[in-house]
Design a protein around this motif. Structure first.
Motif, PDB file in Angstrom:
ATOM      1  N   ALA A 348      25.716  22.930  53.092  1.00 57.25           N
ATOM      2  CA  ALA A 348      25.294  24.216  52.514  1.00 57.25           C
ATOM      3  C   ALA A 348      26.370  24.684  51.549  1.00 57.25           C
ATOM      4  N   VAL A 349      25.940  25.261  50.452  1.00 51.68           N
ATOM      5  CA  VAL A 349      26.896  25.743  49.445  1.00 51.68           C
ATOM      6  C   VAL A 349      26.653  27.221  49.173  1.00 51.68           C
ATOM      7  N   GLY A 350      27.684  27.858  48.633  1.00 50.94           N
ATOM      8  CA  GLY A 350      27.566  29.222  48.150  1.00 50.94           C
ATOM      9  C   GLY A 350      28.000  29.244  46.688  1.00 50.94           C
ATOM     10  N   ILE A 351      27.166  29.856  45.847  1.00 49.50           N
ATOM     11  CA  ILE A 351      27.446  29.882  44.408  1.00 49.50           C
ATOM     12  C   ILE A 351      27.396  31.327  43.923  1.00 49.50           C
ATOM     13  N   GLY A 352      28.424  31.727  43.201  1.00 49.74           N
ATOM     14  CA  GLY A 352      28.439  33.036  42.559  1.00 49.74           C
ATOM     15  C   GLY A 352      28.547  32.859  41.055  1.00 49.74           C
ATOM     16  N   VAL A 353      27.714  33.584  40.303  1.00 45.47           N
ATOM     17  CA  VAL A 353      27.719  33.444  38.848  1.00 45.47           C
ATOM     18  C   VAL A 353      27.733  34.827  38.205  1.00 45.47           C
ATOM     19  N   HIS A 354      28.606  34.974  37.209  1.00 42.98           N
ATOM     20  CA  HIS A 354      28.749  36.256  36.513  1.00 42.98           C
ATOM     21  C   HIS A 354      29.020  35.988  35.044  1.00 42.98           C
ATOM     22  N   PHE A 355      28.719  36.993  34.227  1.00 46.20           N
ATOM     23  CA  PHE A 355      28.970  36.905  32.781  1.00 46.20           C
ATOM     24  C   PHE A 355      29.769  38.125  32.364  1.00 46.20           C
ATOM     25  N   GLY A 356      30.901  37.902  31.682  1.00 44.39           N
ATOM     26  CA  GLY A 356      31.718  39.035  31.266  1.00 44.39           C
ATOM     27  C   GLY A 356      32.895  38.587  30.410  1.00 44.39           C
ATOM     28  N   THR A 357      33.734  39.538  30.091  1.00 43.16           N
ATOM     29  CA  THR A 357      34.903  39.276  29.238  1.00 43.16           C
ATOM     30  C   THR A 357      36.091  38.855  30.084  1.00 43.16           C
ATOM     31  N   ALA A 358      36.743  37.783  29.655  1.00 44.86           N
ATOM     32  CA  ALA A 358      37.909  37.262  30.380  1.00 44.86           C
ATOM     33  C   ALA A 358      38.946  36.777  29.374  1.00 44.86           C
ATOM     34  N   PHE A 359      40.185  36.733  29.824  1.00 43.61           N
ATOM     35  CA  PHE A 359      41.256  36.136  29.013  1.00 43.61           C
ATOM     36  C   PHE A 359      41.226  34.636  29.228  1.00 43.61           C
ATOM     37  N   VAL A 360      41.199  33.890  28.133  1.00 38.51           N
ATOM     38  CA  VAL A 360      41.148  32.435  28.180  1.00 38.51           C
ATOM     39  C   VAL A 360      42.347  31.894  27.411  1.00 38.51           C
ATOM     40  N   VAL A 380      34.943  39.209  39.830  1.00 41.45           N
ATOM     41  CA  VAL A 380      33.548  39.494  40.188  1.00 41.45           C
ATOM     42  C   VAL A 380      32.828  38.209  40.576  1.00 41.45           C
ATOM     43  N   ALA A 381      33.014  37.136  39.780  1.00 39.90           N
ATOM     44  CA  ALA A 381      32.340  35.872  40.086  1.00 39.90           C
ATOM     45  C   ALA A 381      32.781  35.345  41.455  1.00 39.90           C
ATOM     46  N   ALA A 382      34.069  35.474  41.757  1.00 42.41           N
ATOM     47  CA  ALA A 382      34.565  35.024  43.060  1.00 42.41           C
ATOM     48  C   ALA A 382      33.977  35.852  44.197  1.00 42.41           C
ATOM     49  N   ARG A 383      33.852  37.167  43.978  1.00 40.43           N
ATOM     50  CA  ARG A 383      33.285  38.032  45.015  1.00 40.43           C
ATOM     51  C   ARG A 383      31.793  37.753  45.205  1.00 40.43           C
ATOM     52  N   LEU A 384      31.100  37.385  44.137  1.00 43.95           N
ATOM     53  CA  LEU A 384      29.678  37.050  44.259  1.00 43.95           C
ATOM     54  C   LEU A 384      29.505  35.780  45.097  1.00 43.95           C
ATOM     55  N   GLU A 385      30.390  34.814  44.885  1.00 46.25           N
ATOM     56  CA  GLU A 385      30.327  33.600  45.706  1.00 46.25           C
ATOM     57  C   GLU A 385      30.604  33.946  47.165  1.00 46.25           C
ATOM     58  N   ALA A 390      27.565  36.828  53.357  1.00 47.33           N
ATOM     59  CA  ALA A 390      27.014  38.036  53.987  1.00 47.33           C
ATOM     60  C   ALA A 390      25.504  38.078  53.888  1.00 47.33           C
ATOM     61  N   PHE A 391      24.956  37.641  52.760  1.00 56.41           N
ATOM     62  CA  PHE A 391      23.501  37.704  52.564  1.00 56.41           C
ATOM     63  C   PHE A 391      22.797  36.414  52.964  1.00 56.41           C
ATOM     64  N   GLU A 392      23.583  35.435  53.388  1.00 56.68           N
ATOM     65  CA  GLU A 392      23.034  34.158  53.850  1.00 56.68           C
ATOM     66  C   GLU A 392      22.082  33.548  52.835  1.00 56.68           C
ATOM     67  N   VAL A 393      22.548  33.492  51.618  1.00 58.91           N
ATOM     68  CA  VAL A 393      21.799  32.859  50.526  1.00 58.91           C
ATOM     69  C   VAL A 393      22.754  31.896  49.814  1.00 58.91           C
ATOM     70  N   PRO A 394      22.211  30.853  49.155  1.00 57.09           N
ATOM     71  CA  PRO A 394      23.095  29.887  48.495  1.00 57.09           C
ATOM     72  C   PRO A 394      23.587  30.342  47.118  1.00 57.09           C
ATOM     73  N   LEU A 395      22.918  31.368  46.539  1.00 58.75           N
ATOM     74  CA  LEU A 395      23.271  31.761  45.179  1.00 58.75           C
ATOM     75  C   LEU A 395      23.169  33.271  45.022  1.00 58.75           C
ATOM     76  N   SER A 418      15.953  40.994  44.155  1.00 56.31           N
ATOM     77  CA  SER A 418      17.130  41.866  44.215  1.00 56.31           C
ATOM     78  C   SER A 418      17.734  41.880  45.619  1.00 56.31           C
ATOM     79  N   LEU A 419      19.052  41.895  45.636  1.00 55.29           N
ATOM     80  CA  LEU A 419      19.786  42.098  46.882  1.00 55.29           C
ATOM     81  C   LEU A 419      20.342  43.510  46.953  1.00 55.29           C
ATOM     82  N   GLY A 420      19.902  44.358  46.014  1.00 49.93           N
ATOM     83  CA  GLY A 420      20.334  45.750  45.999  1.00 49.93           C
ATOM     84  C   GLY A 420      21.571  45.935  45.138  1.00 49.93           C
TER      85      GLY A 420
END
Length: 441
Positions: A348-360, A380-385, A390-395, A418-420
């Motif tokens: 089982a895997v957990g994946i978090g995906v976000h889009f935003g501004t970052a320093f590269v 944010v992306a790390a917290r989503l993963e 907690a929500f017992e979902v893979p993504l 939606s997860l709220g």
């Protein structure tokens, strides 16, 4: 005004080598002119004692020729020194050199009224291969080929136009022409041979030095490539490494993926089995990342961090990130099908995906750079993963990621639910998050 140096490292290296070669060639041409002028004065000094051959015009012609050769070299040296030199001028320089020598040879044959068969008696003929050797210093094949062709054309012109006949009796001519093969004359030829050898040695040294610089530059880039993602190699080869080290802010799509329960699974495996398991997971992540144009920033144990939008951002970065997530979920399902056949524990895997501004950018020195993506978007992306537990979902995806990908979770038939609006761990501000419909760990 000096020409602007190219941004590309190899082109800049070649331009610097060209300028250095032109400077060296100009110095060698001036040295040749000085050596030959001294030789001419020594060889033709006997002209006052010869009644049958008047060498006064020959001496004056030699002085004019060598003076032109010297000042042509001086002009090139000054052009390079003050940044006025341009690559096309090498062809002009070659043309002037060959024209001066051809004109000198024709004048000598005319003044002494000698047939063309005797042109090799003049030491100036030995300057032709010497100038070809000087031209080789440039390490520019087309200029060298032009110099060779022009030399052949010039000598052919001499052969066609230099057909004068001597009015002297053969025995008298041979007696007085003996001076052209005397010790001073042969000394001049030996000096030109030595100069030619020295020029070739100089050319070899310059070529070797250029090769060493190229090898050192390649080694430096390979060392950098050891610590940077492989997908950034085009950035290194295009010499944008300074831009990478300076860093920039960019809107990118960020994905964290992690294997759930890997610690407990690893305790039940042998070291070899655990190595194979982690290797199989990373191979699937790598394959999916390459398929959708993602850059794997790093593998973190049984997890990975992938960025979409490097080395340059594109309008479909978020869409490709979501496509990567779907590919990984499908790949894990396929993997579990294979594992089921061997009664292995499903993955089982957990994946978090976000889009935003970052320093590269890359932080470090030239021996070791560490590629870094930093900023709130990464957190944010790390917290989503992490929220997938907690929500017992893979993504879990942020609304920003869906919006940037052009996917509307509110539209009819949308695969997203939606997860709220949730306050992620470590953040006070709540944000809407979503998962794929009918997805579960």
């Amino acid at each position: 005004m000096a020409p602007a140096l190219p941004a590309n490292g190899s082109e800049r290296l070649l331009l610097e080598a060209d300028l250095s070669a032109e400077r060296a060639a100009s110095v060698v041409r001036m040295a040749i002119a000085i050596v030959l002028l001294v030789t001419v004065e020594v060889v033709l000094k006997r002209s006052n004692d010869i009644s049958l051959l008047d060498l006064t015009e020959a001496r004056n012609q030699a002085r004019a020729t060598l003076g032109l050769l010297f000042f042509a070299g001086l002009a090139v040296y000054l052009l390079v020194k003050f940044g006025r030199w341009r690559p096309w001028m090498a062809y002009v320089t070659v043309t002037v050199d060959i024209a001066v020598l051809v004109g000198s040879l024709l004048a000598d044959l005319r003044d002494l009224r000698l047939p063309v068969a005797f042109m090799s008696m003049f030491p100036v003929v030995g300057v032709f291969p010497l100038l070809l050797a000087v031209s080789a210093l440039r390490i520019r094949p087309w200029v060298q080929l032009y110099a060779l062709c022009l030399t052949l054309v010039g000598l052919a012109l001499v052969a066609c136009m230099g057909g004068w006949g001597s009015n002297l009796a053969p025995e008298t001519f041979l007696r007085d022409a003996e001076m052209f093969y005397s010790v001073p004359a042969n000394t001049a030829r030996a000096a030109m041979l030595a100069l030619g050898g020295a020029v070739l040695v100089l050319g070899a040294l310059r070529g070797r030095r250029l090769l060493n610089r190229a090898v050192a530059e390649t080694t430096r880039r390979l060392n950098l490539a050891r610590y940077l993602p492989a997908e950034l190699l085009p950035v290194l080869s295009s010499d944008n490494i300074e831009e990478l080290r300076t860093g920039r802010r960019a809107e990118v799509a960020l994905v964290f993926i992690d294997i759930r329960g890997s610690t407990a699974m690893g305790e039940a495996m042998s070291p070899a089995a655990l190595t194979g398991f982690i290797g199989a997971f990373r191979a699937r992540v790598t394959r999916a990342a390459r398929q959708h144009g993602g850059v794997i920033d790093k593998f973190i144990g049984d997890g990975a961090f992938i960025i979409f939008g490097l080395p340059q951002t594109n309008g479909d970065d978020a869409a490709r990130a979501l496509a990567f997530c779907r590919s990984m979920l499908a790949s894990v399902d396929e993997w579990n099908g294979l594992r089921k056949a061997t009664d292995a524990v499903p993955v089982a895997v957990g994946i978090g995906v976000h889009f935003g501004t970052a320093f590269v950018g890359a932080i470090g020195d030239e021996q070791r750079l560490e590629f870094t993506v930093m900023g709130d978007a990464v957190n944010v992306a790390a917290r989503l993963e992490d929220a997938t537990k907690a929500f017992e979902v893979p993504l879990v995806a942020s609304r920003d990621a869906l919006k940037a990908a052009g996917e509307d979770p509110q539209s009819a038939g949308s695969p997203w639910r939606s997860l709220g609006t949730q306050a992620l761990r470590g953040r006070n501000e709540a944000m809407p998050i979503y998962t794929l419909e009918n997805s579960a760990v």
